[in-house]
Design a protein around this motif. Structure first.
Motif, PDB file in Angstrom:
ATOM      1  N   ILE A 578       0.867  -1.257   0.047  1.00  0.00           N
ATOM      2  CA  ILE A 578       0.113   0.067   0.036  1.00  0.00           C
ATOM      3  C   ILE A 578       0.872   1.059   0.044  1.00  0.00           C
ATOM      4  CG2 ILE A 578      -0.356  -0.065   2.584  1.00  0.00           C
ATOM      5  CD1 ILE A 578      -2.974   1.064   2.124  1.00  0.00           C
ATOM      6  N   PHE A 622      -9.965   4.286   2.368  1.00  0.00           N
ATOM      7  CA  PHE A 622      -8.974   4.017   1.010  1.00  0.00           C
ATOM      8  C   PHE A 622      -8.938   2.536   0.972  1.00  0.00           C
ATOM      9  CE2 PHE A 622      -4.898   2.948  -0.538  1.00  0.00           C
ATOM     10  CZ  PHE A 622      -4.543   4.025  -1.518  1.00  0.00           C
ATOM     11  N   ILE A 623      -8.984   1.827   1.787  1.00  0.00           N
ATOM     12  CA  ILE A 623      -8.930   0.225   1.662  1.00  0.00           C
ATOM     13  C   ILE A 623     -10.312  -0.202   0.971  1.00  0.00           C
ATOM     14  CG2 ILE A 623      -8.724  -1.946   2.825  1.00  0.00           C
ATOM     15  CD1 ILE A 623      -6.931  -0.908   4.930  1.00  0.00           C
ATOM     16  N   GLN A 625     -12.263   1.617  -0.814  1.00  0.00           N
ATOM     17  CA  GLN A 625     -12.100   2.023  -2.172  1.00  0.00           C
ATOM     18  C   GLN A 625     -11.635   1.186  -3.257  1.00  0.00           C
ATOM     19  OE1 GLN A 625     -11.193   6.241  -1.654  1.00  0.00           O
ATOM     20  NE2 GLN A 625     -13.288   7.028  -1.559  1.00  0.00           N
ATOM     21  N   ASN A 626     -10.276   0.958  -2.452  1.00  0.00           N
ATOM     22  CA  ASN A 626      -9.265   0.164  -3.606  1.00  0.00           C
ATOM     23  C   ASN A 626     -10.019  -1.139  -3.695  1.00  0.00           C
ATOM     24  OD1 ASN A 626      -6.670   0.142  -4.314  1.00  0.00           O
ATOM     25  ND2 ASN A 626      -5.955  -1.002  -2.676  1.00  0.00           N
ATOM     26  N   ARG A 627     -10.576  -1.660  -2.667  1.00  0.00           N
ATOM     27  CA  ARG A 627     -11.370  -3.137  -2.838  1.00  0.00           C
ATOM     28  C   ARG A 627     -12.166  -3.118  -3.909  1.00  0.00           C
ATOM     29  NH1 ARG A 627     -15.407  -5.703  -1.541  1.00  0.00           N
ATOM     30  NH2 ARG A 627     -16.318  -4.099  -0.530  1.00  0.00           N
TER      31      ARG A 627
END
Ligand SMILES: Cc1cc2nc3c(=O)[nH]c(=O)nc-3n(C[C@H](O)[C@H](O)[C@H](O)COP(=O)(O)OP(=O)(O)OC[C@H]3O[C@@H](n4cnc5c(N)ncnc54)[C@H](O)[C@@H]3O)c2cc1C
Length: 636
Positions: A578, A622-623, A625-627
């Motif tokens: 990350i 953030f995690i 959205q990333n996923r």
């Protein structure tokens, strides 16, 4: 080490453990018991599981660790039971959460117990040799080279070298390279670790003078006998009482403090000769006198170190002052006017590997296959070392099998708290386990370590059928007793009144259950059992455990629900690699700390000091959205 070098076929192992201390022995035993072909290399076999400080095991939080190691299938509790000469249950007047055993051990018997366990362990090869080099290729461990030029190959290496790397002893203004006094240091390996890219720091610890028992006036001192009740550490041990080896109490006084103050100009601690930070919770006597100038006296315990030894350890009297001052300090203590020092007190500085460089399963983040355990990770204490040892051994063996690593949650045990604190927060002074470091104290008790760790030990192959059968019997008896107490109703008002005779116990109507009475302050299992006797009396352990489980039922339930809430955060994994620089809004301090520690889960990230709850929320978003982004990309 040069590329392309190869060891002999017989020198190829699955796991190599460097160091035969408390961490190394537990690591080697766990790894070999789990089926990995293991080599234990120790620079001196005669110092196997040596106790260079007080030969005592247990005490608050440390005793909890020893019980957990035992429940998981480790050796320390059995070694302590096999060598105990004096034992006490501490904190009996405090709550169940902090109650724990402390045993004074015979240091030779303790050493021999581990020595025999390692020497006789199938699948474990024990060898005396000093490792000088770690062989690393493309960021992966390949093996080690020793001082006599032998190359041993293995894809997993456990570093458990204690205070030996770059060891330097200080006594007054004299200092010299050394392991714990009288042992050779291991200078080469520290250099090899630095060259491999590991950051290496310096810490210091110290110990007390040992005095000759025949020169102490024992009659002048207060005596502390071993407990009259039988105790043992291991879940499978036989509780015993001990006699003949009492501990004694003496105190420092004005004369002692004067000697100390007048010697500070020759103290390596105060002249700046020592660079490394010392243990805050185990300070030297000169440190105590300087830090607490108004305190008139400090307690000192005189304790035996072995059955057939005249050496006496002076607990709370650690010092690195010059030897002539040590003699005067000792002789200023009541009962010690004629005491003769047999070994001087000293301080030792050594290399350690700041533990934020490790994964929560104790593997180095930037050198795959290299695990670190024990004092090399910045801890202090036999119990802390042994806990990390068994975890490193288990994880090395799991890695050989190609299985997922084992991470102990903070809510499962003190072992989890220890490792999480080390890898998440790091340490700048020797780290010692304390009950106050643990947020779920009522769940992580000395008495219930088996419930928390033995199913895991069984699954890993560390607990045999016989041990498992004994536990199952005990757990059934406990369930039965709790059930009986909850179902038994007391109808005789006089019997109820007798039980509730204490000042805070209150009153109860006939028909109240035995369990409801047991929850009242001051009411014990024995008091309830007099009015409502069980058909067959359960053994002491079951009785005590039933009482705790019932008395604290409400608090325990509350802690369990807190754990459930925390688990949600622990389940949110942070993706490898990350880029914290790309998360908008993070505080700079948080960004730097997150990038340095590289936490595995959101829960771990939240425990890094200085990382704010607001930053954790940003990270979570953030995690997520990333996923979602990855999921959408996959669908397209
Ligand atoms: C002076 C002193 C005072 C201490 N005071 C306290 C205290 O007050 N309270 C407390 O709780 N703890 C104290 N300790 C700490 C306690 O002794 C350690 O925490 C514990 O022994 C650490 O266990 P370990 O297995 O990590 O290392 P150790 O027990 O030190 O074992 C290290 C092992 O590694 C081997 N080794 C090292 N280098 C190599 C190499 N290159 N090749 C092969 N083998 C190697 C050594 O021979 C040894 O067997 C003290 C330690 C010392 C030395």
């Amino acid at each position: 080490m040069a590329r392309g070098e190869k060891g002999l076929e017989e020198n190829v192992f699955d796991v190599i453990v460097i160091g035969g201390g408390h961490a190394g022995c537990e690591a080697a035993l766990a790894s070999s018991r789990m089926g990995a072909k293991t080599l234990l290399l120790n620079l001196l076999l005669d110092n196997t599981a040596m106790m260079p400080c007080n030969p005592s095991i247990g005490g608050p939080a440390k005793g909890h660790l020893t019980r957990e190691i035992d429940a998981l299938g480790g050796e320390q509790a059995a070694a302590a039971d096999g060598s105990t000469i004096h034992i006490r249950m501490l904190n009996t007047s405090k709550g169940a959460a902090v109650r724990t055993l402390r045993a004074q051990c015979d240091l030779r018997d303790y050493h021999l117990w581990y020595r025999r366990a390692c020497d006789m362990q199938p699948g474990l090869c024990v060898m005396q040799d000093q490792v000088t080099d770690i062989w690393i290729e493309n960021g992966r461990v390949r093996g080690v080279r020793t001082g006599i030029g032998t190359i041993y190959e293995a894809g997993r290496v456990i570093l458990a070298t204690g205070t030996f790397l770059g060891g330097k002893v200080h006594i007054g203004l004299t200092s010299f390279p050394s392991g714990p006094l009288g042992q050779v240091p291991a200078p080469a390996l520290g250099k090899s670790l630095r060259e491999a890219g590991l950051q290496v720091g310096r810490l210091k610890t110290g110990t007390t003078p040992r005095i000759h028992a025949g020169t102490v006036d024992w009659e002048a001192l207060e005596r502390q006998e071993s407990a009259p009740e039988p105790y043992c550490f291991s879940h499978w041990g036989t509780p015993k009482t001990f006699s003949g080896f009492a501990c004694f109490l003496t105190r420092t006084n004005n004369e002692t403090h004067e000697v100390i103050r007048s010697s500070l100009d020759r103290s390596p601690l105060f002249t700046g000769a020592i660079e490394g930070r010392g243990p805050r919770y185990c300070p030297s006597i000169e440190d105590r006198v300087v830090r607490f100038p108004d305190k008139e006296s400090h307690l000192v315990f005189l304790e035996p170190v072995a059955r057939d030894s005249v050496e006496i350890y002076m607990q709370n009297f650690t010092t690195s002052l010059p030897f002539d001052s040590q003699v005067r300090m000792v002789r200023s203590l009541p009962g010690c006017r004629n005491a003769r020092i047999m070994r001087p007190g000293y301080a030792i500085e050594y290399d350690f590997v700041p533990p934020t460089q490790l994964e929560p399963w104790l593997e180095a983040k930037n050198i795959r296959g290299l695990f670190c355990a024990g004092q090399i990770n910045g801890t202090s204490g036999y119990e802390e070392a042994a806990s990390q040892g068994i975890l490193a051994g288990i994880n090395a063996a799991l890695s050989v099998r190609g299985e997922e690593p084992l991470v102990i949650e903070r809510s499962r045990g003190y072992m989890g708290v220890l490792v999480d604190d080390l890898v998440t927060r790091g340490t700048e002074e020797p780290y010692r386990m304390l009950t106050s470091r643990c947020e779920y104290r009522l769940l992580l008790r000395h008495d219930n370590a088996d419930h928390r760790f033995s199913p895991l030990g069984r699954e890993l192959g560390l607990l045999d059928d016989e041990r498992w059968r004994i536990l199952q019997g005990r757990w059934k008896a406990l369930e039965k007793e709790i059930d009986r107490l909850k179902k038994t109703r007391l109808r005789d008002p006089e019997a109820i009144g007798n039980i509730l005779s204490g000042p805070e116990a209150g009153t109860a109507e006939p028909g109240v259950t035995a369990a409801e009475l047991l929850k009242r302050p001051g009411v014990t299992w024995e008091m309830v059992a007099r009015a409502a006797p069980p058909g067959q009396e359960p053994d002491t352990e079951v009785r005590e455990r039933a009482e705790i489980e019932i008395k604290y039922e409400g608090y325990i339930a509350r802690q369990i629900s807190q754990v459930e809430r925390m688990k949600r955060m622990e389940q949110v994994k942070i993706p490898d690699g990350i880029d914290y620089g790309s998360i908008r809004g993070l505080l700079n301090e948080s960004r730097q700390k997150l990038a340095a520690v590289r936490p595995r889960t959101l829960g771990q990230a939240g425990r890094i000091s200085g990382v704010t709850p607001a930053d954790i929320m940003l990270l979570e978003v953030f995690i997520e959205q990333n996923r979602r982004g990855m999921e959408n990309a996959r669908k397209e």
